[in-house]
Design a protein around this motif. Structure first.
Motif, PDB file in Angstrom:
ATOM      1  N   THR A  96       0.806  -1.222   0.000  1.00 57.11           N
ATOM      2  CA  THR A  96       0.000   0.000   0.000  1.00 57.11           C
ATOM      3  C   THR A  96       0.840   1.273   0.000  1.00 57.11           C
ATOM      4  OG1 THR A  96      -0.111  -0.029   2.425  1.00 57.11           O
ATOM      5  CG2 THR A  96      -1.865  -1.159   1.224  1.00 57.11           C
ATOM      6  N   GLY A 118       3.247  -7.336  10.795  1.00 57.44           N
ATOM      7  CA  GLY A 118       2.493  -6.118  11.053  1.00 57.44           C
ATOM      8  C   GLY A 118       1.049  -6.253  10.629  1.00 57.44           C
ATOM      9  N   ALA A 119       0.382  -5.115  10.506  1.00 58.25           N
ATOM     10  CA  ALA A 119      -1.042  -5.096  10.177  1.00 58.25           C
ATOM     11  C   ALA A 119      -1.251  -5.134   8.674  1.00 58.25           C
ATOM     12  CB  ALA A 119      -1.692  -3.839  10.759  1.00 58.25           C
ATOM     13  N   SER A 120      -2.373  -5.733   8.273  1.00 60.03           N
ATOM     14  CA  SER A 120      -2.779  -5.755   6.874  1.00 60.03           C
ATOM     15  C   SER A 120      -4.188  -5.181   6.753  1.00 60.03           C
ATOM     16  CB  SER A 120      -2.780  -7.184   6.320  1.00 60.03           C
ATOM     17  OG  SER A 120      -1.484  -7.722   6.317  1.00 60.03           O
ATOM     18  N   TRP A 121      -4.417  -4.501   5.640  1.00 61.51           N
ATOM     19  CA  TRP A 121      -5.733  -3.982   5.334  1.00 61.51           C
ATOM     20  C   TRP A 121      -6.433  -4.968   4.407  1.00 61.51           C
ATOM     21  CZ3 TRP A 121      -9.053  -0.386   6.866  1.00 61.51           C
ATOM     22  CH2 TRP A 121     -10.094  -0.006   6.016  1.00 61.51           C
ATOM     23  N   THR A 131      -8.699  -4.130   9.332  1.00 60.29           N
ATOM     24  CA  THR A 131      -7.302  -4.544   9.426  1.00 60.29           C
ATOM     25  C   THR A 131      -7.226  -5.773  10.310  1.00 60.29           C
ATOM     26  OG1 THR A 131      -6.870  -3.144  11.361  1.00 60.29           O
ATOM     27  CG2 THR A 131      -6.448  -2.193   9.186  1.00 60.29           C
ATOM     28  N   ALA A 133      -4.187  -8.096  12.521  1.00 60.02           N
ATOM     29  CA  ALA A 133      -2.806  -8.214  12.979  1.00 60.02           C
ATOM     30  C   ALA A 133      -2.831  -8.942  14.313  1.00 60.02           C
ATOM     31  CB  ALA A 133      -2.150  -6.846  13.140  1.00 60.02           C
ATOM     32  N   TYR A 196       7.467  -5.744  15.398  1.00 55.54           N
ATOM     33  CA  TYR A 196       6.123  -5.446  14.903  1.00 55.54           C
ATOM     34  C   TYR A 196       6.131  -4.093  14.208  1.00 55.54           C
ATOM     35  CZ  TYR A 196       1.081  -4.681  14.847  1.00 55.54           C
ATOM     36  OH  TYR A 196      -0.207  -4.439  14.451  1.00 55.54           O
ATOM     37  N   GLN A 198       4.291  -0.949  12.866  1.00 54.33           N
ATOM     38  CA  GLN A 198       3.038  -0.259  13.179  1.00 54.33           C
ATOM     39  C   GLN A 198       2.291   0.183  11.922  1.00 54.33           C
ATOM     40  OE1 GLN A 198       1.731   0.045  16.174  1.00 54.33           O
ATOM     41  NE2 GLN A 198       3.451  -0.749  17.355  1.00 54.33           N
ATOM     42  N   GLU A 199       3.036   0.639  10.899  1.00 59.32           N
ATOM     43  CA  GLU A 199       2.380   1.134   9.694  1.00 59.32           C
ATOM     44  C   GLU A 199       1.695  -0.009   8.941  1.00 59.32           C
ATOM     45  OE1 GLU A 199       5.492   1.537  10.507  1.00 59.32           O
ATOM     46  OE2 GLU A 199       6.119   3.638  10.359  1.00 59.32           O
ATOM     47  N   THR A 200       0.539   0.265   8.372  1.00 57.01           N
ATOM     48  CA  THR A 200      -0.145  -0.725   7.548  1.00 57.01           C
ATOM     49  C   THR A 200       0.391  -0.608   6.133  1.00 57.01           C
ATOM     50  OG1 THR A 200      -2.139  -0.564   8.912  1.00 57.01           O
ATOM     51  CG2 THR A 200      -2.375  -1.559   6.727  1.00 57.01           C
ATOM     52  N   TYR A 202       0.406  -3.362   3.810  1.00 57.33           N
ATOM     53  CA  TYR A 202       0.052  -4.534   3.013  1.00 57.33           C
ATOM     54  C   TYR A 202      -1.462  -4.613   2.856  1.00 57.33           C
ATOM     55  CZ  TYR A 202       0.501  -9.470   1.492  1.00 57.33           C
ATOM     56  OH  TYR A 202       0.485 -10.655   0.783  1.00 57.33           O
TER      57      TYR A 202
END
Length: 279
Positions: A96, A118-121, A131, A133, A196, A198-200, A202
């Protein structure tokens, strides 16, 4: 600058290939290369797009016969030179941000970092968005919910996985491959080696071509089997060889031969044996 090897594996993802590959080739990180694998798709759309967008030093692999995502990913992983970062992307997913690889690689400037997640949308087939994670909180990775995308790790760890732990009854696992591949890596790292993000960065695409065609019972079964495989000891250094526990399946169950790849199956325990048969 640490080289990053981006591994992309997909099948029948022609509708999503351009968005996936364009998100990768425009990354602002100065040292990365891509291995893109098409697993015997039914049409050539994805291949044509890949040939258009990927040239040296990137690599295109086209399978004439379907072999499955786990075997494709494993082959690409163990071909990654030591000292690089392995970064996995689904063939229907995309990055992204143009600085996604820069963000990931920055974590590895710390030699104590061996794995990032990390986090994914996502947007599901029903239009639901959000999201997902799961930041690791303890070292028992087999009891974690399995939301590790996007995942990256030091390439040395790939070579320490016994390929037999990616198989069921001697056949390469058909489903639950992320659990099978990442669980040994996580155990070798230990909680302190994980970072980890923090920014999304993916986008995970949930759509009818994949989610709607999965036999969730078989997927959950394969994930359960993967979590029952030999545990790997935590490594003190990347040069160490992990110790694996003896492989003893729960309840002493054994396997009948597996059906051809892609066959929808049901799983039944008869006595002490797991029976796999058509739905």
């Amino acid at each position: 600058m640490i080289p990053v090897h981006v591994i992309i594996v997909g099948r029948n993802h022609g509708a999503f290939t351009r968005e996936c590959l364009e998100s990768v080739v425009k990354q602002d990180y100065g040292d990365f290369h891509v291995t893109w694998v098409d697993d015997a798709s039914d049409d050539d759309e994805a291949i044509e797009i890949a040939c258009e967008l990927l040239d040296e030093p990137h690599k295109i692999v086209v399978n004439q016969h379907r072999v499955g995502g786990v075997l494709n990913a494993y082959n690409a992983m163990v071909s990654t030179p030591q000292g690089e970062i392995v970064f996995i992307i689904g063939g229907d997913d995309y990055l992204t941000r143009d600085d996604a690889l820069t963000i990931v690689a920055a974590e590895y400037e710390d030699p104590e970092c061996w794995f990032t997640h990390g986090a994914s949308w996502f947007i599901g087939p029903n239009g639901k968005a959000g999201t997902f994670a799961a930041k690791a909180l303890h070292d028992d990775f087999r009891s974690h919910p399995f939301f590790w995308l996007p995942a990256s790790w030091r390439s040395e760890l790939s070579h320490k996985i016994d390929p037999e732990d990616l198989k069921i009854g001697g056949w390469w696992i058909q489903s639950g491959g992320d659990v099978a591949m990442l669980t040994p890596i996580l155990e070798m790292c230990g909680l302190s080696r994980l970072r980890y993000i923090q920014e999304t960065i993916y986008f995970y695409r949930a759509h009818d071509n994949n989610e709607g065609r999965l036999d969730t019972r078989y997927q959950e079964f394969c994930g359960w089997i993967a979590r029952c495989k030999p545990k790997y000891s935590r490594l003190a250094s990347l040069d160490d060889v992990p110790v694996r526990t003896e492989h003893v399946m729960p309840h002493g169950i054994t396997f009948t031969p597996q059906l051809p790849y892609g066959t929808r199956v049901r799983c039944v325990i008869v006595g002490d044996e797991v029976k796999l048969g058509p739905c």
